[in-house]
Design an enzyme around this catalytic site. Structure first.
Site, mmCIF file in Angstrom:
data_model
loop_
_atom_site.group_PDB
_atom_site.id
_atom_site.type_symbol
_atom_site.label_atom_id
_atom_site.label_comp_id
_atom_site.label_asym_id
_atom_site.label_seq_id
_atom_site.Cartn_x
_atom_site.Cartn_y
_atom_site.Cartn_z
ATOM 1 N N MET A 54 18.290 67.718 63.016
ATOM 2 C CA MET A 54 17.917 68.521 64.191
ATOM 3 C C MET A 54 17.931 67.641 65.442
ATOM 4 S SD MET A 54 15.306 71.417 63.005
ATOM 5 C CE MET A 54 13.815 70.439 63.009
ATOM 6 N N HIS A 97 17.092 58.845 60.397
ATOM 7 C CA HIS A 97 18.390 59.526 60.425
ATOM 8 C C HIS A 97 19.503 58.483 60.350
ATOM 9 C CE1 HIS A 97 15.845 62.337 63.010
ATOM 10 N NE2 HIS A 97 16.287 63.175 62.086
HETATM 11 P P1 AMP Z 1 15.422 66.418 60.686
HETATM 12 O O1 AMP Z 1 16.201 66.046 61.897
HETATM 13 O O2 AMP Z 1 13.963 66.181 60.794
HETATM 14 O O3 AMP Z 1 15.779 67.799 60.187
HETATM 15 O O4 AMP Z 1 15.916 65.421 59.522
HETATM 16 C C1 AMP Z 1 17.259 65.323 59.188
HETATM 17 C C2 AMP Z 1 17.380 64.508 57.932
HETATM 18 O O5 AMP Z 1 16.850 63.198 58.151
HETATM 19 C C3 AMP Z 1 16.607 65.108 56.742
HETATM 20 O O6 AMP Z 1 17.371 64.971 55.565
HETATM 21 C C4 AMP Z 1 15.364 64.261 56.713
HETATM 22 O O7 AMP Z 1 14.778 64.179 55.422
HETATM 23 C C5 AMP Z 1 15.913 62.912 57.126
HETATM 24 N N1 AMP Z 1 14.824 62.061 57.644
HETATM 25 C C6 AMP Z 1 13.955 62.368 58.638
HETATM 26 N N2 AMP Z 1 13.059 61.376 58.779
HETATM 27 C C7 AMP Z 1 13.365 60.424 57.871
HETATM 28 C C8 AMP Z 1 12.806 59.161 57.518
HETATM 29 N N3 AMP Z 1 11.739 58.663 58.132
HETATM 30 N N4 AMP Z 1 13.387 58.460 56.525
HETATM 31 C C9 AMP Z 1 14.480 58.956 55.870
HETATM 32 N N5 AMP Z 1 15.053 60.138 56.152
HETATM 33 C C10 AMP Z 1 14.504 60.868 57.138
#
Ligand code: AMP
Length: 281
Positions: free
Chosen positions: A30, A37
């Site tokens: 997102m 990320h």
């Molecule tokens: P989001 O932008 O929050 O939807 O996250 C996108 C992807 O990044 C998802 O697969 C999350 O699980 C991963 N993600 C977000 N934060 C972390 C983190 N601290 N460590 C590893 N992966 C992450």
């Protein structure tokens, strides 16, 4: 590195890549990217010829009183990060490009989506599954990368891929943390300095739970109690849930032996944070 806004342009690029025999990795996000990320992008770049990062604040996965409008956005910084890590394109569609007004199709993984975060966020996982299916159909990746920070999401996506025969391999990626142990999240930007201090209790309680389990503690209720005490002891915290579950079914377990995940969702002030550790981490 290019920013692409339409489905048809992505399809054209993917067609060329496929013709040249390239493998493709997809990292759905997102946006407001951080090193968590970044680690997904790095793994995709390492294991695929081409990497697509989607940046889409997906309205379908936000409930009516959630933070859709205020969710942080910074495409300039996002594109610099993706370019520096060797990503090939960012797919950043507008909501109207992803969802036609006439859309009538939903994708719902029954059961798994109604537990844990699904209780306080009843529409969330259907929205996630809908957008991830669309991204799989648009990008046709060989590999997709998901963080274990969103453990329930990872389990649900795996189930959806299995049930609907998506020809993609789902790759789990370890949780990336700040120096102080706080799991990186785009939503951490909402926290005040004082709230950030309180938010450290999530990882601290998980670390304590880990030490209890490695010293032989097996009673889930006892471990949950200890975690609860640590988190309740800091200001601004309000627990949504502390659970120890089976990693496949996400059902509660009483005895912590194998195939377990310790999962937390906690409000710090108004910000809802999640964290966990699992056998996979
Ligand atoms: P989001 O932008 O929050 O939807 O996250 C996108 C992807 O990044 C998802 O697969 C999350 O699980 C991963 N993600 C977000 N934060 C972390 C983190 N601290 N460590 C590893 N992966 C992450």
């Amino acid at each position: 590195m290019e920013i692409i806004k339409t489905v048809s342009e992505v399809r054209d690029i993917v067609k060329k890549w496929r013709k040249a025999g390239h493998s493709i990795g997809l990292v759905p996000t997102m946006g407001y990217l951080h090193a968590g990320h970044g680690s997904l992008v790095e793994q995709s770049v390492k294991n695929n010829d081409k990497t697509v990062v989607s940046v889409f604040v997906n309205p379908a996965q936000f409930g009516p009183n959630e933070d859709l409008e205020k969710y942080p956005r910074d495409i300039k910084r996002d594109s610099e990060l993706v370019a520096s890590l060797g990503g090939d394109i960012i797919f950043k569609p507008e909501p109207e490009e992803m969802y036609k007004k006439s859309n009538a199709t939903t994708v719902k993984v029954e059961g798994l989506s109604q537990k844990l975060c699904g209780i306080t966020r009843p529409v969330h996982f259907a929205g996630v599954c809908q957008v991830v299916s669309k991204l799989f159909n648009i990008v046709t990746p060989d590999n997709a990368y998901f963080g274990l920070k969103d453990f329930q999401q990872y389990v649900i996506i795996n189930k959806m891929v299995e049930d609907l025969n998506f020809p993609v391999k789902i790759n789990p990626c370890a949780i990336v943390r700040d120096k102080n142990g706080l799991a990186l999240s785009s939503r951490n930007v909402y926290l005040t300095d004082e709230e950030t201090k309180s938010a450290l209790s999530l990882n601290q309680s998980l670390q304590y739970a880990k030490s209890l389990i490695s010293s032989g503690e097996k009673k889930a209720f006892f471990i949950i109690d200890e975690i609860t005490k640590i988190i309740n002891n800091v200001p601004y915290s309000k627990i949504d849930y502390v659970k120890i579950v089976d990693i496949d079914t996400l059902d509660d377990i009483d005895i912590v032996e194998k195939k377990y995940a310790v999962l937390l969702a906690v409000y710090i002030g108004k910000t809802r944070l999640i964290d966990n550790f699992t056998e996979l981490s």
